[in-house]
Every structure is written in structure tokens, then in C-alpha cells.
Write a protein that holds these residues in place. Sequence first.
Motif, PDB file in Angstrom:
ATOM      1  N   UNK A 171       0.837  -1.205   0.000  1.00 19.99           N
ATOM      2  CA  UNK A 171       0.000   0.000   0.000  1.00 19.99           C
ATOM      3  C   UNK A 171       0.869   1.251   0.000  1.00 19.99           C
ATOM      4  N   UNK A 172       1.837   1.300   0.913  1.00 24.41           N
ATOM      5  CA  UNK A 172       2.700   2.479   1.016  1.00 24.41           C
ATOM      6  C   UNK A 172       3.566   2.619  -0.228  1.00 24.41           C
ATOM      7  N   UNK A 173       4.073   1.485  -0.721  1.00 25.86           N
ATOM      8  CA  UNK A 173       4.885   1.508  -1.942  1.00 25.86           C
ATOM      9  C   UNK A 173       4.090   2.103  -3.104  1.00 25.86           C
ATOM     10  N   UNK A 174       2.836   1.692  -3.271  1.00 25.11           N
ATOM     11  CA  UNK A 174       2.005   2.202  -4.366  1.00 25.11           C
ATOM     12  C   UNK A 174       1.758   3.701  -4.231  1.00 25.11           C
ATOM     13  N   UNK A 175       1.487   4.157  -3.016  1.00 25.81           N
ATOM     14  CA  UNK A 175       1.212   5.579  -2.811  1.00 25.81           C
ATOM     15  C   UNK A 175       2.440   6.425  -3.127  1.00 25.81           C
ATOM     16  N   UNK A 176       3.605   5.968  -2.680  1.00 26.64           N
ATOM     17  CA  UNK A 176       4.832   6.733  -2.944  1.00 26.64           C
ATOM     18  C   UNK A 176       5.163   6.716  -4.433  1.00 26.64           C
ATOM     19  N   UNK A 177       5.017   5.561  -5.069  1.00 27.32           N
ATOM     20  CA  UNK A 177       5.292   5.474  -6.510  1.00 27.32           C
ATOM     21  C   UNK A 177       4.370   6.399  -7.296  1.00 27.32           C
ATOM     22  N   UNK A 178       3.076   6.408  -6.945  1.00 26.62           N
ATOM     23  CA  UNK A 178       2.134   7.290  -7.638  1.00 26.62           C
ATOM     24  C   UNK A 178       2.496   8.758  -7.434  1.00 26.62           C
ATOM     25  N   UNK A 179       2.923   9.107  -6.211  1.00 23.05           N
ATOM     26  CA  UNK A 179       3.302  10.497  -5.932  1.00 23.05           C
ATOM     27  C   UNK A 179       4.510  10.913  -6.759  1.00 23.05           C
ATOM     28  N   UNK A 180       5.478  10.010  -6.895  1.00 25.84           N
ATOM     29  CA  UNK A 180       6.663  10.310  -7.704  1.00 25.84           C
ATOM     30  C   UNK A 180       6.277  10.500  -9.165  1.00 25.84           C
ATOM     31  N   UNK A 181       5.425   9.614  -9.675  1.00 22.20           N
ATOM     32  CA  UNK A 181       5.030   9.698 -11.077  1.00 22.20           C
ATOM     33  C   UNK A 181       4.187  10.932 -11.380  1.00 22.20           C
ATOM     34  N   UNK A 182       3.512  11.480 -10.363  1.00 23.59           N
ATOM     35  CA  UNK A 182       2.695  12.676 -10.567  1.00 23.59           C
ATOM     36  C   UNK A 182       3.499  13.960 -10.407  1.00 23.59           C
ATOM     37  N   UNK A 183       4.767  13.841 -10.021  1.00 19.73           N
ATOM     38  CA  UNK A 183       5.589  15.015  -9.702  1.00 19.73           C
ATOM     39  C   UNK A 183       6.647  15.253 -10.763  1.00 19.73           C
ATOM     40  N   UNK A 184       7.211  16.439 -10.719  1.00 20.99           N
ATOM     41  CA  UNK A 184       8.351  16.746 -11.568  1.00 20.99           C
ATOM     42  C   UNK A 184       9.570  15.957 -11.092  1.00 20.99           C
ATOM     43  N   UNK A 185      10.491  15.629 -12.005  1.00 23.07           N
ATOM     44  CA  UNK A 185      11.691  14.881 -11.589  1.00 23.07           C
ATOM     45  C   UNK A 185      12.444  15.605 -10.473  1.00 23.07           C
ATOM     46  N   UNK A 186      12.784  14.881  -9.429  1.00 25.74           N
ATOM     47  CA  UNK A 186      13.526  15.456  -8.318  1.00 25.74           C
ATOM     48  C   UNK A 186      12.673  16.100  -7.248  1.00 25.74           C
ATOM     49  N   UNK A 187      11.366  16.208  -7.469  1.00 26.54           N
ATOM     50  CA  UNK A 187      10.492  16.834  -6.466  1.00 26.54           C
ATOM     51  C   UNK A 187      10.356  15.925  -5.250  1.00 26.54           C
ATOM     52  N   UNK A 188      10.193  16.541  -4.094  1.00 32.43           N
ATOM     53  CA  UNK A 188      10.108  15.782  -2.848  1.00 32.43           C
ATOM     54  C   UNK A 188       8.730  15.158  -2.686  1.00 32.43           C
ATOM     55  N   UNK A 189       8.718  13.969  -2.087  1.00 33.65           N
ATOM     56  CA  UNK A 189       7.483  13.312  -1.648  1.00 33.65           C
ATOM     57  C   UNK A 189       7.570  13.188  -0.132  1.00 33.65           C
ATOM     58  N   UNK A 190       6.562  13.671   0.549  1.00 33.55           N
ATOM     59  CA  UNK A 190       6.575  13.712   2.013  1.00 33.55           C
ATOM     60  C   UNK A 190       5.763  12.547   2.577  1.00 33.55           C
ATOM     61  N   UNK A 191       6.367  11.799   3.497  1.00 36.11           N
ATOM     62  CA  UNK A 191       5.689  10.680   4.155  1.00 36.11           C
ATOM     63  C   UNK A 191       5.665  10.950   5.650  1.00 36.11           C
ATOM     64  N   UNK A 192       4.483  10.968   6.226  1.00 32.61           N
ATOM     65  CA  UNK A 192       4.331  11.237   7.661  1.00 32.61           C
ATOM     66  C   UNK A 192       3.540  10.118   8.319  1.00 32.61           C
ATOM     67  N   UNK A 193       3.814   9.914   9.590  1.00 34.94           N
ATOM     68  CA  UNK A 193       3.129   8.892  10.368  1.00 34.94           C
ATOM     69  C   UNK A 193       2.712   9.476  11.709  1.00 34.94           C
ATOM     70  N   UNK A 194       1.444   9.302  12.064  1.00 33.02           N
ATOM     71  CA  UNK A 194       0.944   9.796  13.346  1.00 33.02           C
ATOM     72  C   UNK A 194       0.068   8.736  13.999  1.00 33.02           C
ATOM     73  N   UNK A 195       0.025   8.773  15.311  1.00 35.68           N
ATOM     74  CA  UNK A 195      -0.946   7.976  16.057  1.00 35.68           C
ATOM     75  C   UNK A 195      -1.932   8.952  16.675  1.00 35.68           C
ATOM     76  N   UNK A 196      -3.204   8.851  16.286  1.00 37.01           N
ATOM     77  CA  UNK A 196      -4.205   9.839  16.658  1.00 37.01           C
ATOM     78  C   UNK A 196      -5.395   9.165  17.326  1.00 37.01           C
ATOM     79  N   UNK A 197      -6.139   9.942  18.086  1.00 40.07           N
ATOM     80  CA  UNK A 197      -7.381   9.452  18.690  1.00 40.07           C
ATOM     81  C   UNK A 197      -8.534  10.346  18.236  1.00 40.07           C
ATOM     82  N   UNK A 198      -9.544   9.716  17.671  1.00 47.32           N
ATOM     83  CA  UNK A 198     -10.735  10.453  17.255  1.00 47.32           C
ATOM     84  C   UNK A 198     -11.750  10.445  18.391  1.00 47.32           C
ATOM     85  N   UNK A 199     -12.173  11.620  18.861  1.00 46.31           N
ATOM     86  CA  UNK A 199     -13.148  11.668  19.960  1.00 46.31           C
ATOM     87  C   UNK A 199     -14.549  11.266  19.517  1.00 46.31           C
TER      88      UNK A 199
END
Length: 278
Positions: free
Chosen positions: A17-45
Motif C-alpha cells: 500500500x505504502x509503496x504504491x502511494x509513494x510510486x504514484x506520488x513520484x510519477x505525478x511530480x516533476x523529476x527530483x520533487x520531494x514526496x513527504x511521508x508522515x506517520x501519526x498515532x491519533x485518537x478520534x473523539x
Amino acid sequence: TADGAIVDGEPAQLQQVIHNLIRNAIQASEPGAAVDVQLERLRLPGRRVLSHGELPSGAYVCIRVSDTGRGMDEATRARIFEPFFTTRPAGTGLGLATAFEFVQEQAGAFDVRSAPGVGSTFAVWLPALPEAEPGVSAAGGTVMIVGAARSALQDDEEILAALGYEPIGYTDPDAALTALRAEPGRFDLLIVENQPAGSLGLAFARRAARIVDRPIVLSLSATDTVRPEVLSAIPIVDVAHRPWRSNALALTLRRHLGSEARSAQPRRRVAAERAAAQ
């Protein structure tokens, strides 16, 4: 990273899943553009409605993959998870559909934000599990992989990393043997590709067994066969048939690395932090 980012599911599927998302982001971007990956643990009230799903209150792990590429209009965004829908000439339209199926199976949801010319953010929300569970031990160990093709070896390393092991690959059998002699205690298990016509396979395994007392697994293609008496004479402890199935491979590794208790669990706890970092 986020402490306690533990989710349910098959590790290799989360990795994909993560591999596909990052690959798609790279393919949608200009060569050399950054792709940001963040991870959070959250609680929904309370209950929250996302772009592609609805979540009840509770603890969640959120993985966000963002780019500043060409973005999508509303009509495209509404269809991105449909099987066989793609905006790329060479695309199959199955990557995001498969990712969506995995997230749904884990009672999670996607939140997709995008606009033409601005970029896209894909957020994967998955229910978080407690950090500790009695009787469940983490997978781990350093695995040497010896194979003929570098590209195939990289795929093998990704599978092992997603399962929680540290893979170290070699395409040169002599270099692998040198590493074993230099640090015989470094590797917990060896996986050796069978190449009957070359120096890999049984010939390498026989030499490696003289250097280290470690489990050796022989990787065979679907058409390869090796007589049991040949395997036991080296000794080979197990056989992994290609194409590797992550479930079967995980059971094989845990059986020979002393993690039988965890392999008996019908579902696996996945460290999302580890999967996102690969």
C-alpha cells in the motif's frame, strides 16, 4: 515516526500500500520533487467522515503521502479507487484498488485531498492496536539472501523487510562466503537461490554450511525439484518456492528462528513505522 503505531494485517500488504502511494506520488511530480511521508498515532473523539470512508471514535494510525505534483480534479478523485481506472497510459488501475481493499479489510479508510496544479495528499487511516500483547513476540533477525539477479534480490529484500527481518543480499557467492567467514555470528538464517548451472544453490549451501551453523533455506522455482536426501545431506532445513508468498515465507522463517508462538496467530500485528520506513 510515532510510538505505538501498531496495526493489524499482513505486513507485505501494508508495505505494498505504502509503496504504491509513494510510486504514484513520484510519477505525478516533476523529476527530483520531494514526496513527504508522515506517520501519526491519533485518537478520534467521535465519528469522522473522510473522503473515502467513515470512522468511529477510537485510536488510529495515520500514514500520509503528499506530493506537489499535477494533482487531480474532482471527477478523477471520485474514481481513483475503481479497479482498472487509471490516468496513465501504462497504468493498470489496480494499485490503488488493491490498496483500498486492504484498508477496508482492516476497518480503515482513505482521506484524499487534491487539486489540479497543487498536488495530492493520500492519508491512510487504520485502527491502532495496543502496544503490547502478552504471548506475541516480534519477528526479527538478520537474513542473508544469495541470488543471481540484483533486481530480483531487491524485491526479496523488500519482502523480508516488510516481514520484520533485516535482509542483506549478495549476488556474488564468493563475497557472501567472505562475509560469513568475517562475521559468522552476524546472520541468523540464509536463503539461497538454486541455480544448478552455476555456483549458487546446493554448491553454495554446502560451502556455507561448513562455515556457519545456521539454518539454510533453498529458494526454488516452481519447476525445480531436489531430492530430499540431497537436501538433508547439506543440510537444507526448508524450501521456499517462487514466487514467494509472504504468508508462507513468514511461517518458514519463524519456524526456524524460534518464533513458533507468533506464527500460530491467525492475524499479524504490523509495525506501521517499520513498513513506512522501508
